[in-house]
Design an enzyme around this catalytic site. Structure first.
Site, mmCIF file in Angstrom:
data_model
loop_
_atom_site.group_PDB
_atom_site.id
_atom_site.type_symbol
_atom_site.label_atom_id
_atom_site.label_comp_id
_atom_site.label_asym_id
_atom_site.label_seq_id
_atom_site.Cartn_x
_atom_site.Cartn_y
_atom_site.Cartn_z
ATOM 1 N N GLY A 45 -18.463 8.436 -75.090
ATOM 2 C CA GLY A 45 -19.244 9.694 -75.148
ATOM 3 C C GLY A 45 -20.576 9.225 -76.034
ATOM 4 O O GLY A 45 -20.816 8.174 -76.416
ATOM 5 N N ASP A 46 -21.122 10.320 -76.547
ATOM 6 C CA ASP A 46 -22.283 10.489 -77.315
ATOM 7 C C ASP A 46 -21.891 10.457 -78.839
ATOM 8 O O ASP A 46 -22.464 9.743 -79.463
ATOM 9 C CB ASP A 46 -23.264 11.604 -77.140
ATOM 10 C CG ASP A 46 -22.458 12.851 -77.486
ATOM 11 O OD1 ASP A 46 -21.321 13.216 -76.590
ATOM 12 O OD2 ASP A 46 -23.032 13.422 -78.359
ATOM 13 N N ARG A 62 -14.023 5.069 -71.132
ATOM 14 C CA ARG A 62 -15.267 5.940 -71.054
ATOM 15 C C ARG A 62 -15.726 6.080 -72.709
ATOM 16 O O ARG A 62 -15.066 6.323 -73.820
ATOM 17 C CB ARG A 62 -14.906 7.196 -70.457
ATOM 18 C CG ARG A 62 -16.278 8.200 -70.525
ATOM 19 C CD ARG A 62 -16.067 9.455 -71.739
ATOM 20 N NE ARG A 62 -17.090 10.274 -71.734
ATOM 21 C CZ ARG A 62 -17.072 11.288 -72.599
ATOM 22 N NH1 ARG A 62 -16.521 11.365 -73.465
ATOM 23 N NH2 ARG A 62 -18.278 12.137 -72.594
ATOM 24 N N GLY A 80 -21.027 14.401 -73.221
ATOM 25 C CA GLY A 80 -21.768 13.469 -73.562
ATOM 26 C C GLY A 80 -22.514 12.489 -73.032
ATOM 27 O O GLY A 80 -23.605 11.931 -73.525
ATOM 28 N N THR A 84 -15.633 17.991 -80.290
ATOM 29 C CA THR A 84 -16.005 17.129 -81.169
ATOM 30 C C THR A 84 -16.192 18.044 -82.379
ATOM 31 O O THR A 84 -16.600 19.237 -82.445
ATOM 32 C CB THR A 84 -17.299 16.756 -80.895
ATOM 33 O OG1 THR A 84 -17.306 15.662 -79.481
ATOM 34 C CG2 THR A 84 -17.831 15.775 -81.753
ATOM 35 N N THR A 137 -22.024 18.214 -80.036
ATOM 36 C CA THR A 137 -20.814 18.361 -79.515
ATOM 37 C C THR A 137 -21.406 18.937 -77.952
ATOM 38 O O THR A 137 -21.695 20.002 -78.098
ATOM 39 C CB THR A 137 -19.787 19.326 -80.192
ATOM 40 O OG1 THR A 137 -18.642 19.721 -79.280
ATOM 41 C CG2 THR A 137 -20.520 20.660 -80.400
ATOM 42 N N GLY A 138 -20.621 18.098 -76.958
ATOM 43 C CA GLY A 138 -21.149 18.382 -75.571
ATOM 44 C C GLY A 138 -20.802 17.501 -74.671
ATOM 45 O O GLY A 138 -19.841 16.612 -74.879
#
Length: 316
Positions: A210-211, A208, A234, A180, A231-232
């Site tokens: 994510g965050d 899907r 999510g 990200t 960034t990771g």
């Protein structure tokens, strides 16, 4: 009412990231290392020009992220990973710490710059989050540039999908899965802003999300606390409400940026997730925190620019 602590002497700062994950010297070619550092430097330069001229933090984070979206070395915009079905679904968000206005998009497929679309959602719609075909339709109504979905494709990302399928891997074990890009900034007026953009996880399925497009999870900005871009993994960042939790710790518990970021990333790790965050505060504090092998990252201030890639190095 809490009054935000203002920056000192018209100080401005910009911090960016280009993703976290299995980023190690042994698996990174010299050419890749050089290209990533150059891309980070270009993004810093774009945001720095705005801040050094007295511009807004919101404009600076958008400008920095646009550069990273246009760089195929990063998982956002052109260079985004493929879904399981061989397409691209793009997410982004942006938040203004001065007003807590926010805009976000998820699953966009034809809008060249998702971060510009997120800002348009914030400023030109009554909503915060738009999704999929609706997000692209709104982008068209705002005159934002449209491209074919395969504009975002690169050979490297296609190979990652092919490797995943041939080895019957989960999306969660694909190398560089936490790609990200993002930026946080403090302007000379004492205001902060944050913005991430991503193509998500290689091989993601079933729409899907994510965050990154979720305000409070992958991004948050509040002049009473700080600005955060993450960034990771999510799913874990969503469960821990990472970005808002960092801001809340600073605002309500008095933690400094590094302490708050480290504490929340420790919670993510305890849950089983990994990744990283960047933080800037109205006081001028900056912080990185990540529990993965590396994180593409960089900082720009009046003193100059610096970038770093691996976990065992400082910016240079």
């Amino acid at each position: 009412m809490t009054t935000p602590a203002q920056s000192k002497s018209n100080e401005w700062k910009l911090v960016i990231h280009g993703g976290a994950g299995a980023i190690e010297r042994k698996s990174t070619t010299p050419d890749k290392d050089k290209a990533v550092r150059a891309g980070l430097s270009r993004a810093l330069e774009a945001g720095e020009k705005i801040l050094a001229a007295g511009g807004k933090a919101l404009d600076a984070v958008e400008a920095a992220v646009v550069v990273l979206e246009d760089d195929p070395n990063f998982n956002a915009g052109r260079g985004s990973v493929f879904t399981f079905d061989g397409a691209h679904e793009l997410d982004a968000s942006i938040m203004d710490g001065a007003t807590r206005a926010a805009g976000a998009v998820t699953g966009a497929k034809t809008t060249k710059s998702p971060i510009r679309l997120a800002r348009a959602v914030m400023e030109d719609s009554p909503h915060v989050l738009l999704s999929r075909e609706g997000a692209d339709e709104f982008a068209k109504s705002q005159g934002l540039e449209q491209v074919p979905n395969d504009y975002f494709s690169t050979p490297e990302r296609r190979k990652q999908l092919q490797d995943m399928k041939s080895k019957n891997l989960s999306a969660l074990v694909v190398e560089y899965k936490y790609g990200t890009v993002g930026a946080v900034a403090l302007d000379a007026h004492g205001h902060v802003a944050a913005a991430p953009s991503t193509g998500g996880m290689t091989g993601k399925r079933w729409g899907r999300i994510g965050d990154s497009p979720l305000i409070g999870a992958g991004t948050y900005a509040d002049d009473r606390g700080c600005a955060v871009s993450g960034t990771g993994w999510g799913e874990y960042f969503i469960r821990a409400s990472v970005a808002h939790e960092i801001c809340a710790r600073m605002r309500l518990s008095g933690d400094n940026a590094q302490v708050a970021a480290d504490a929340v990333l420790a919670e993510v790790k305890a849950l089983g997730g990994e990744g990283g965050v960047i933080v800037v505060t109205p006081k001028g504090e900056t912080a990185y925190s990540f529990n993965s092998a590396g994180m593409y990252r960089g900082t720009a201030t009046k003193a100059g620019r610096s970038v770093a890639v691996y976990g065992d190095e400082g910016e240079r």
